[in-house]
Design a protein around this motif. Structure first.
Motif, PDB file in Angstrom:
ATOM      1  N   ALA A   8      20.906  11.738  18.690  1.00  0.00           N
ATOM      2  CA  ALA A   8      22.069  12.550  18.332  1.00  0.00           C
ATOM      3  C   ALA A   8      21.644  13.861  17.676  1.00  0.00           C
ATOM      4  O   ALA A   8      22.281  14.902  17.894  1.00  0.00           O
ATOM      5  N   THR A   9      20.563  13.843  16.907  1.00  0.00           N
ATOM      6  CA  THR A   9      20.042  15.070  16.308  1.00  0.00           C
ATOM      7  C   THR A   9      19.556  16.026  17.389  1.00  0.00           C
ATOM      8  O   THR A   9      19.801  17.238  17.313  1.00  0.00           O
ATOM      9  N   ALA A  10      18.890  15.485  18.397  1.00  0.00           N
ATOM     10  CA  ALA A  10      18.435  16.332  19.509  1.00  0.00           C
ATOM     11  C   ALA A  10      19.624  16.919  20.258  1.00  0.00           C
ATOM     12  O   ALA A  10      19.620  18.100  20.628  1.00  0.00           O
ATOM     13  N   VAL A  11      20.658  16.118  20.478  1.00  0.00           N
ATOM     14  CA  VAL A  11      21.874  16.614  21.145  1.00  0.00           C
ATOM     15  C   VAL A  11      22.502  17.715  20.293  1.00  0.00           C
ATOM     16  O   VAL A  11      22.924  18.761  20.816  1.00  0.00           O
ATOM     17  N   ALA A  12      22.572  17.498  18.985  1.00  0.00           N
ATOM     18  CA  ALA A  12      23.156  18.495  18.090  1.00  0.00           C
ATOM     19  C   ALA A  12      22.362  19.789  18.097  1.00  0.00           C
ATOM     20  O   ALA A  12      22.944  20.890  18.114  1.00  0.00           O
ATOM     21  N   MET A  13      21.040  19.682  18.117  1.00  0.00           N
ATOM     22  CA  MET A  13      20.207  20.891  18.128  1.00  0.00           C
ATOM     23  C   MET A  13      20.393  21.673  19.431  1.00  0.00           C
ATOM     24  O   MET A  13      20.473  22.916  19.410  1.00  0.00           O
ATOM     25  N   CYS A  14      20.468  20.987  20.547  1.00  0.00           N
ATOM     26  CA  CYS A  14      20.684  21.662  21.834  1.00  0.00           C
ATOM     27  C   CYS A  14      22.065  22.310  21.889  1.00  0.00           C
ATOM     28  O   CYS A  14      22.215  23.437  22.368  1.00  0.00           O
ATOM     29  N   ALA A  15      23.077  21.589  21.396  1.00  0.00           N
ATOM     30  CA  ALA A  15      24.433  22.143  21.371  1.00  0.00           C
ATOM     31  C   ALA A  15      24.499  23.366  20.472  1.00  0.00           C
ATOM     32  O   ALA A  15      25.131  24.376  20.819  1.00  0.00           O
ATOM     33  N   ALA A  16      23.843  23.306  19.320  1.00  0.00           N
ATOM     34  CA  ALA A  16      23.818  24.450  18.405  1.00  0.00           C
ATOM     35  C   ALA A  16      23.109  25.635  19.043  1.00  0.00           C
ATOM     36  O   ALA A  16      23.553  26.780  18.913  1.00  0.00           O
ATOM     37  N   LEU A  17      22.024  25.373  19.744  1.00  0.00           N
ATOM     38  CA  LEU A  17      21.288  26.443  20.411  1.00  0.00           C
ATOM     39  C   LEU A  17      22.174  27.166  21.422  1.00  0.00           C
ATOM     40  O   LEU A  17      22.205  28.407  21.471  1.00  0.00           O
ATOM     41  N   VAL A  18      22.915  26.400  22.202  1.00  0.00           N
ATOM     42  CA  VAL A  18      23.786  26.993  23.228  1.00  0.00           C
ATOM     43  C   VAL A  18      24.866  27.854  22.597  1.00  0.00           C
ATOM     44  O   VAL A  18      25.089  29.000  23.011  1.00  0.00           O
ATOM     45  N   ILE A  19      25.558  27.342  21.584  1.00  0.00           N
ATOM     46  CA  ILE A  19      26.660  28.107  20.982  1.00  0.00           C
ATOM     47  C   ILE A  19      26.140  29.312  20.211  1.00  0.00           C
ATOM     48  O   ILE A  19      26.752  30.382  20.230  1.00  0.00           O
ATOM     49  N   ILE A  20      25.002  29.183  19.564  1.00  0.00           N
ATOM     50  CA  ILE A  20      24.464  30.318  18.802  1.00  0.00           C
ATOM     51  C   ILE A  20      23.990  31.423  19.743  1.00  0.00           C
ATOM     52  O   ILE A  20      24.237  32.612  19.482  1.00  0.00           O
ATOM     53  N   ILE A  21      23.347  31.059  20.829  1.00  0.00           N
ATOM     54  CA  ILE A  21      22.935  32.091  21.810  1.00  0.00           C
ATOM     55  C   ILE A  21      24.153  32.759  22.421  1.00  0.00           C
ATOM     56  O   ILE A  21      24.178  33.989  22.605  1.00  0.00           O
ATOM     57  N   THR A  22      25.184  31.974  22.710  1.00  0.00           N
ATOM     58  CA  THR A  22      26.420  32.546  23.252  1.00  0.00           C
ATOM     59  C   THR A  22      27.038  33.525  22.255  1.00  0.00           C
ATOM     60  O   THR A  22      27.431  34.641  22.630  1.00  0.00           O
ATOM     61  N   LEU A  23      27.137  33.125  20.999  1.00  0.00           N
ATOM     62  CA  LEU A  23      27.690  34.022  19.979  1.00  0.00           C
ATOM     63  C   LEU A  23      26.815  35.253  19.768  1.00  0.00           C
ATOM     64  O   LEU A  23      27.335  36.357  19.549  1.00  0.00           O
ATOM     65  N   LEU A  24      25.505  35.084  19.842  1.00  0.00           N
ATOM     66  CA  LEU A  24      24.592  36.222  19.707  1.00  0.00           C
ATOM     67  C   LEU A  24      24.826  37.240  20.817  1.00  0.00           C
ATOM     68  O   LEU A  24      24.887  38.448  20.568  1.00  0.00           O
ATOM     69  N   ILE A  25      24.967  36.757  22.046  1.00  0.00           N
ATOM     70  CA  ILE A  25      25.222  37.662  23.171  1.00  0.00           C
ATOM     71  C   ILE A  25      26.555  38.379  22.977  1.00  0.00           C
ATOM     72  O   ILE A  25      26.654  39.601  23.184  1.00  0.00           O
ATOM     73  N   LEU A  26      27.583  37.636  22.559  1.00  0.00           N
ATOM     74  CA  LEU A  26      28.889  38.259  22.317  1.00  0.00           C
ATOM     75  C   LEU A  26      28.827  39.251  21.163  1.00  0.00           C
ATOM     76  O   LEU A  26      29.490  40.285  21.179  1.00  0.00           O
ATOM     77  N   TYR A  27      28.018  38.981  20.160  1.00  0.00           N
ATOM     78  CA  TYR A  27      27.850  39.865  19.011  1.00  0.00           C
ATOM     79  C   TYR A  27      27.132  41.149  19.422  1.00  0.00           C
ATOM     80  O   TYR A  27      27.544  42.254  19.064  1.00  0.00           O
ATOM     81  N   GLU A  28      26.046  40.992  20.174  1.00  0.00           N
ATOM     82  CA  GLU A  28      25.245  42.156  20.571  1.00  0.00           C
ATOM     83  C   GLU A  28      25.962  43.044  21.581  1.00  0.00           C
ATOM     84  O   GLU A  28      25.688  44.246  21.657  1.00  0.00           O
ATOM     85  N   THR A  29      26.863  42.483  22.369  1.00  0.00           N
ATOM     86  CA  THR A  29      27.613  43.291  23.346  1.00  0.00           C
ATOM     87  C   THR A  29      28.941  43.782  22.771  1.00  0.00           C
ATOM     88  O   THR A  29      29.776  44.297  23.501  1.00  0.00           O
ATOM     89  N   ASN A  30      29.133  43.600  21.466  1.00  0.00           N
ATOM     90  CA  ASN A  30      30.327  44.048  20.732  1.00  0.00           C
ATOM     91  C   ASN A  30      31.620  43.395  21.207  1.00  0.00           C
ATOM     92  O   ASN A  30      32.701  43.934  20.999  1.00  0.00           O
ATOM     93  N   VAL A  31      31.536  42.249  21.845  1.00  0.00           N
ATOM     94  CA  VAL A  31      32.744  41.488  22.163  1.00  0.00           C
ATOM     95  C   VAL A  31      33.299  40.896  20.869  1.00  0.00           C
ATOM     96  O   VAL A  31      34.504  40.841  20.671  1.00  0.00           O
ATOM     97  N   ILE A  32      32.407  40.453  19.996  1.00  0.00           N
ATOM     98  CA  ILE A  32      32.797  40.033  18.646  1.00  0.00           C
ATOM     99  C   ILE A  32      32.704  41.277  17.768  1.00  0.00           C
ATOM    100  O   ILE A  32      31.628  41.849  17.598  1.00  0.00           O
ATOM    101  N   PRO A  33      33.836  41.727  17.225  1.00  0.00           N
ATOM    102  CA  PRO A  33      33.809  42.957  16.417  1.00  0.00           C
ATOM    103  C   PRO A  33      33.030  42.750  15.114  1.00  0.00           C
ATOM    104  O   PRO A  33      33.131  41.713  14.465  1.00  0.00           O
ATOM    105  N   HIS A  34      32.228  43.746  14.774  1.00  0.00           N
ATOM    106  CA  HIS A  34      31.431  43.687  13.554  1.00  0.00           C
ATOM    107  C   HIS A  34      31.120  45.096  13.107  1.00  0.00           C
ATOM    108  O   HIS A  34      31.227  46.055  13.856  1.00  0.00           O
TER     109      HIS A  34
END
Length: 147
Positions: A8-34
Protein backbone atom coordinates in the motif's frame (compact mmCIF):
# COMPACT_ATOMS: atom_id res chain seq x y z
CA UNK A 1 -0.65 -6.68 7.69
CA UNK A 2 3.00 -5.69 7.36
CA UNK A 3 3.18 -7.07 3.81
CA UNK A 4 0.04 -5.20 2.80
CA UNK A 5 1.28 -1.98 4.38
CA UNK A 6 4.45 -2.22 2.30
CA UNK A 7 2.49 -2.74 -0.92
CA UNK A 8 0.00 0.00 0.00
CA UNK A 9 2.93 2.35 0.65
CA UNK A 10 4.27 1.62 -2.83
CA UNK A 11 0.82 2.27 -4.32
CA UNK A 12 0.61 5.53 -2.36
CA UNK A 13 4.04 6.65 -3.54
CA UNK A 14 3.19 5.94 -7.19
CA UNK A 15 -0.16 7.72 -6.87
CA UNK A 16 1.53 10.72 -5.24
CA UNK A 17 4.14 10.81 -7.99
CA UNK A 18 1.46 10.91 -10.69
CA UNK A 19 -0.61 13.69 -9.08
CA UNK A 20 2.43 15.79 -8.16
CA UNK A 21 3.87 15.60 -11.68
CA UNK A 22 0.44 16.49 -13.07
CA UNK A 23 0.17 19.49 -10.75
CA UNK A 24 3.75 20.52 -11.56
CA UNK A 25 2.97 20.53 -15.28
CA UNK A 26 -0.21 22.54 -14.67
CA UNK A 27 1.75 24.94 -12.44
CA UNK A 28 4.58 25.45 -14.92
CA UNK A 29 2.18 26.03 -17.84
CA UNK A 30 0.24 28.60 -15.75
CA UNK A 31 -2.98 26.58 -15.84
CA UNK A 32 -2.85 26.79 -12.04
CA UNK A 33 -2.66 30.52 -11.29
CA UNK A 34 0.26 31.57 -9.11
CA UNK A 35 2.45 34.52 -8.37
CA UNK A 36 5.74 34.52 -10.20
CA UNK A 37 8.93 33.58 -8.44
CA UNK A 38 7.42 31.05 -6.02
CA UNK A 39 8.81 27.55 -6.29
CA UNK A 40 6.34 24.73 -6.93
CA UNK A 41 7.27 22.98 -3.69
CA UNK A 42 6.57 26.10 -1.64
CA UNK A 43 3.34 26.71 -3.53
CA UNK A 44 2.02 23.20 -2.76
CA UNK A 45 3.05 23.34 0.89
CA UNK A 46 1.30 26.68 1.40
CA UNK A 47 -1.89 25.67 -0.42
CA UNK A 48 -4.40 23.77 1.68
CA UNK A 49 -6.46 23.05 -1.46
CA UNK A 50 -3.70 21.34 -3.44
CA UNK A 51 -2.32 19.53 -0.40
CA UNK A 52 -5.82 18.18 0.27
CA UNK A 53 -6.19 17.15 -3.38
CA UNK A 54 -2.92 15.20 -3.22
CA UNK A 55 -3.89 13.51 0.04
CA UNK A 56 -7.38 12.59 -1.19
CA UNK A 57 -5.95 11.20 -4.45
CA UNK A 58 -3.43 9.03 -2.61
CA UNK A 59 -6.05 7.84 -0.11
CA UNK A 60 -8.44 6.87 -2.92
CA UNK A 61 -5.72 4.80 -4.60
CA UNK A 62 -4.83 2.98 -1.38
CA UNK A 63 -8.50 2.28 -0.63
CA UNK A 64 -8.95 1.15 -4.24
CA UNK A 65 -5.99 -1.22 -3.90
CA UNK A 66 -7.53 -3.03 -0.94
CA UNK A 67 -11.08 -3.05 -2.31
CA UNK A 68 -9.96 -4.37 -5.70
CA UNK A 69 -8.00 -7.29 -4.29
CA UNK A 70 -10.61 -8.13 -1.64
CA UNK A 71 -13.39 -8.10 -4.24
CA UNK A 72 -11.42 -10.01 -6.89
CA UNK A 73 -10.18 -13.15 -5.19
CA UNK A 74 -10.75 -12.30 -1.53
CA UNK A 75 -7.03 -11.77 -0.91
CA UNK A 76 -4.51 -8.99 -0.96
CA UNK A 77 -0.93 -9.80 -1.85
CA UNK A 78 0.01 -10.06 1.83
CA UNK A 79 -2.96 -12.32 2.55
CA UNK A 80 -1.94 -14.53 -0.35
CA UNK A 81 1.58 -14.86 1.02
CA UNK A 82 0.19 -15.99 4.39
CA UNK A 83 -2.53 -18.16 2.74
CA UNK A 84 -5.45 -16.16 4.13
CA UNK A 85 -8.69 -15.48 2.27
CA UNK A 86 -11.91 -13.65 3.05
CA UNK A 87 -15.28 -15.40 2.84
CA UNK A 88 -18.81 -14.18 3.42
CA UNK A 89 -20.60 -15.39 6.54
CA UNK A 90 -23.95 -14.89 4.79
CA UNK A 91 -25.42 -16.16 1.54
CA UNK A 92 -25.00 -12.73 -0.04
CA UNK A 93 -21.87 -12.17 -2.13
CA UNK A 94 -19.29 -9.78 -0.76
CA UNK A 95 -19.82 -6.39 -2.37
CA UNK A 96 -17.92 -3.13 -2.28
CA UNK A 97 -20.22 -1.73 0.43
CA UNK A 98 -19.42 -4.52 2.88
CA UNK A 99 -15.75 -4.33 2.01
CA UNK A 100 -15.68 -0.58 2.61
CA UNK A 101 -17.50 -1.11 5.92
CA UNK A 102 -14.87 -3.72 6.83
CA UNK A 103 -12.07 -1.32 5.94
CA UNK A 104 -13.51 1.53 7.99
CA UNK A 105 -14.17 -0.66 11.02
CA UNK A 106 -10.65 -2.15 10.79
CA UNK A 107 -8.95 1.24 10.77
CA UNK A 108 -5.88 1.13 12.97
CA UNK A 109 -6.03 -2.62 13.55
CA UNK A 110 -7.55 -2.33 17.02
CA UNK A 111 -10.54 -4.49 16.10
CA UNK A 112 -8.18 -7.35 15.36
CA UNK A 113 -7.42 -7.64 19.09
CA UNK A 114 -10.94 -9.03 19.55
CA UNK A 115 -9.69 -12.28 17.96
CA UNK A 116 -7.66 -12.90 21.12
CA UNK A 117 -10.81 -12.70 23.27
CA UNK A 118 -13.26 -14.52 20.98
CA UNK A 119 -12.30 -18.14 21.61
CA UNK A 120 -15.36 -19.64 19.90
CA UNK A 121 -15.59 -17.80 16.56
CA UNK A 122 -12.17 -16.11 16.29
CA UNK A 123 -13.70 -13.07 14.56
CA UNK A 124 -12.27 -9.56 14.65
CA UNK A 125 -14.51 -6.52 15.08
CA UNK A 126 -14.37 -5.75 11.37
CA UNK A 127 -15.33 -9.36 10.59
CA UNK A 128 -18.39 -9.20 12.85
CA UNK A 129 -19.56 -5.86 11.46
CA UNK A 130 -19.12 -6.78 7.79
CA UNK A 131 -20.18 -10.45 8.15
CA UNK A 132 -16.91 -11.59 6.57
CA UNK A 133 -14.44 -14.08 8.00
CA UNK A 134 -10.80 -14.67 7.19
CA UNK A 135 -9.80 -18.32 6.84
CA UNK A 136 -6.44 -19.99 6.54
CA UNK A 137 -5.98 -21.96 3.31
CA UNK A 138 -3.95 -25.01 2.44
CA UNK A 139 -1.20 -24.68 -0.16
CA UNK A 140 -3.43 -26.31 -2.79
CA UNK A 141 -6.41 -24.06 -2.04
CA UNK A 142 -4.18 -20.97 -2.18
CA UNK A 143 -2.92 -21.78 -5.68
CA UNK A 144 -4.48 -19.56 -8.36
CA UNK A 145 -5.82 -22.62 -10.24
CA UNK A 146 -8.09 -23.36 -7.27
CA UNK A 147 -9.95 -20.09 -7.65
Amino acid sequence: MVYDVLVATAVAMCAALVIIITLLILYETNVIPHTGGMLFNDFIQQSLLYTSIIQAWVLLWVIGFFLYFWKNGGQTLGMRAWRLRMYSLTDKPVGYGRLLLRMISAFGGLGTLLVLLDFKHKLALQDRISQIEVLSLSKEDNHHRSW
